[in-house]
Scaffold this motif. Sequence first.
Motif, mmCIF file in Angstrom:
data_model
loop_
_atom_site.group_PDB
_atom_site.id
_atom_site.type_symbol
_atom_site.label_atom_id
_atom_site.label_comp_id
_atom_site.label_asym_id
_atom_site.label_seq_id
_atom_site.Cartn_x
_atom_site.Cartn_y
_atom_site.Cartn_z
ATOM 1 N N PRO A 209 0.915 -1.186 -0.028
ATOM 2 C CA PRO A 209 0.079 0.073 -0.208
ATOM 3 C C PRO A 209 0.883 1.278 0.091
ATOM 4 O O PRO A 209 0.146 2.244 -0.640
ATOM 5 N N LEU A 210 2.030 1.076 0.329
ATOM 6 C CA LEU A 210 2.938 2.302 0.511
ATOM 7 C C LEU A 210 3.684 2.630 -0.912
ATOM 8 O O LEU A 210 4.311 3.863 -0.833
ATOM 9 N N TYR A 211 3.328 1.802 -1.888
ATOM 10 C CA TYR A 211 3.876 2.120 -3.075
ATOM 11 C C TYR A 211 3.265 3.517 -3.816
ATOM 12 O O TYR A 211 1.987 3.504 -3.620
ATOM 13 N N GLN A 212 3.875 4.116 -4.263
ATOM 14 C CA GLN A 212 3.418 5.565 -5.073
ATOM 15 C C GLN A 212 3.730 5.383 -6.571
ATOM 16 O O GLN A 212 5.109 5.401 -6.815
ATOM 17 N N ASN A 213 2.835 5.491 -7.275
ATOM 18 C CA ASN A 213 3.120 5.670 -8.918
ATOM 19 C C ASN A 213 3.754 6.920 -9.306
ATOM 20 O O ASN A 213 3.067 7.675 -10.215
ATOM 21 N N LYS A 214 4.758 7.582 -8.516
ATOM 22 C CA LYS A 214 5.448 8.810 -9.067
ATOM 23 C C LYS A 214 6.681 8.938 -8.451
ATOM 24 O O LYS A 214 7.215 8.106 -7.587
ATOM 25 N N SER A 215 7.448 9.825 -9.171
ATOM 26 C CA SER A 215 8.987 10.288 -8.626
ATOM 27 C C SER A 215 8.995 11.476 -9.041
ATOM 28 O O SER A 215 8.237 12.333 -9.898
ATOM 29 N N THR A 216 9.952 12.122 -8.404
ATOM 30 C CA THR A 216 10.525 13.637 -8.917
ATOM 31 C C THR A 216 10.880 13.487 -10.312
ATOM 32 O O THR A 216 11.450 12.523 -10.660
ATOM 33 N N VAL A 217 10.473 14.473 -11.119
ATOM 34 C CA VAL A 217 11.319 14.635 -12.430
ATOM 35 C C VAL A 217 12.586 14.675 -12.469
ATOM 36 O O VAL A 217 13.316 14.028 -13.203
ATOM 37 N N GLU A 218 13.311 15.134 -11.255
ATOM 38 C CA GLU A 218 15.062 15.250 -11.389
ATOM 39 C C GLU A 218 15.401 13.771 -11.186
ATOM 40 O O GLU A 218 16.480 13.550 -11.757
ATOM 41 N N SER A 219 14.504 12.819 -10.760
ATOM 42 C CA SER A 219 14.781 11.467 -10.772
ATOM 43 C C SER A 219 15.282 10.827 -11.946
ATOM 44 O O SER A 219 16.475 10.223 -12.257
ATOM 45 N N VAL A 220 14.612 11.319 -13.036
ATOM 46 C CA VAL A 220 14.803 10.702 -14.377
ATOM 47 C C VAL A 220 15.881 11.543 -15.059
ATOM 48 O O VAL A 220 16.648 10.961 -15.704
ATOM 49 N N ASP A 221 16.230 12.766 -14.568
ATOM 50 C CA ASP A 221 17.232 13.775 -14.938
ATOM 51 C C ASP A 221 18.540 13.097 -14.489
ATOM 52 O O ASP A 221 19.564 12.940 -15.350
ATOM 53 N N LEU A 222 18.595 12.113 -13.116
ATOM 54 C CA LEU A 222 19.785 11.694 -12.889
ATOM 55 C C LEU A 222 19.764 10.324 -13.430
ATOM 56 O O LEU A 222 20.973 9.905 -13.876
ATOM 57 N N LEU A 223 18.775 9.634 -13.749
ATOM 58 C CA LEU A 223 18.831 8.370 -14.539
ATOM 59 C C LEU A 223 19.454 8.393 -15.751
ATOM 60 O O LEU A 223 20.244 7.878 -16.506
ATOM 61 N N LEU A 224 19.292 9.694 -16.555
ATOM 62 C CA LEU A 224 20.030 9.900 -17.806
ATOM 63 C C LEU A 224 21.423 9.813 -17.694
ATOM 64 O O LEU A 224 22.054 9.663 -18.902
ATOM 65 N N ASN A 225 22.089 10.199 -16.647
ATOM 66 C CA ASN A 225 23.619 10.089 -16.492
ATOM 67 C C ASN A 225 23.882 8.717 -15.851
ATOM 68 O O ASN A 225 25.070 8.593 -15.309
ATOM 69 N N TYR A 226 23.154 7.780 -15.611
ATOM 70 C CA TYR A 226 23.314 6.575 -15.083
ATOM 71 C C TYR A 226 23.990 5.670 -15.923
ATOM 72 O O TYR A 226 23.049 5.192 -16.954
ATOM 73 N N ASP A 227 25.012 4.876 -15.749
ATOM 74 C CA ASP A 227 25.641 3.876 -16.715
ATOM 75 C C ASP A 227 26.612 3.017 -16.038
ATOM 76 O O ASP A 227 27.599 3.641 -15.193
ATOM 77 N N VAL A 228 26.415 1.804 -15.813
ATOM 78 C CA VAL A 228 27.103 0.922 -15.378
ATOM 79 C C VAL A 228 28.249 0.315 -15.938
ATOM 80 O O VAL A 228 29.209 -0.270 -15.732
ATOM 81 N N GLY A 229 28.232 0.673 -17.181
ATOM 82 C CA GLY A 229 29.349 0.235 -18.059
ATOM 83 C C GLY A 229 30.801 0.575 -17.567
ATOM 84 O O GLY A 229 31.621 -0.496 -17.739
#
Length: 305
Positions: A209-229
Amino acid sequence: MTKRIDVEFQSEGFTIRGWLYVGDESRKSPAVVLAGGWCYVREIVMPTYAQAFAEAGINALVFDYRNLGVSDGDKPQHLDPWQQIRDYENAISFLERHELCDPDRLGVWGISYSGGHALILAATDPRVKSIVSQIPVIDGYENMRRAHGTMEYRALWDLILEDRKLRYEKPGERLYLPHATEDSASEVSSWPFPETVRTFMSIKNSTAPLYQNKSTVESVDLLLNYDVGPFVKRIYNTPTLMIVAEGDDLTLWDLEIGAFNQIPCTNKKLEVLPHTSHMTLYSDQSKVEKAAGFARDWFVQTLKP
């Protein structure tokens, strides 16, 4: 059922809360840390894995990252991958000191976004003696480009730039977007897949029940620079199991297999689950249990309970 106890630990000034599934109350045993992917709370599939590990004699710590679920935080629903990795590191520090845990036999399990985190931890934290990386996010930029397509990707960038402007002009304020949506053509979301919102809302209604279908937009901003390579090339001697869903077009199984092939460690294994999608590893309990069995057997082999 094995024993499960409520625990908490500190991570950069925040109280992180979780469950410790006890493998053996009579001695120090190996321990594995588990945390989730995008917007996950601890109830989402992870108890199935933790239970399987504990039944095999391996302690399992499942926790909510800062800003999510029952843990504290200063930015609700904000997903910073490097903060999440530090939460993992502090979970490891907590287990090192726990009376039931052997500090020389610690492992990490991750799924989706945290599957990438597990690979980074294998490369950067020598306390980690074995990992399981399941359907991991490999390259956030490539993932977002391919997941959204040209027109939706343009709309995503418009929203990111709007958020950057807001955060500059009104520090402390931020925009939010859905984790996933039914109609990606009319609503920008982080992961534009209708099966994702359907699956997670079903899990929310049944067990999380504590799951929320949302995140900050900044979270996606950070995801765009995420790379495990750059990190997978540094996994020289940490036993690594990667579990991939055949044809996964959410976190892109071709990128996952490519990352696996770059790991120089000889003690590595790739399991490809046939007739399985990214989301059926949440919605189909038989597939969840099969993946949990692979992960359990790997940790039994490498951490030796």
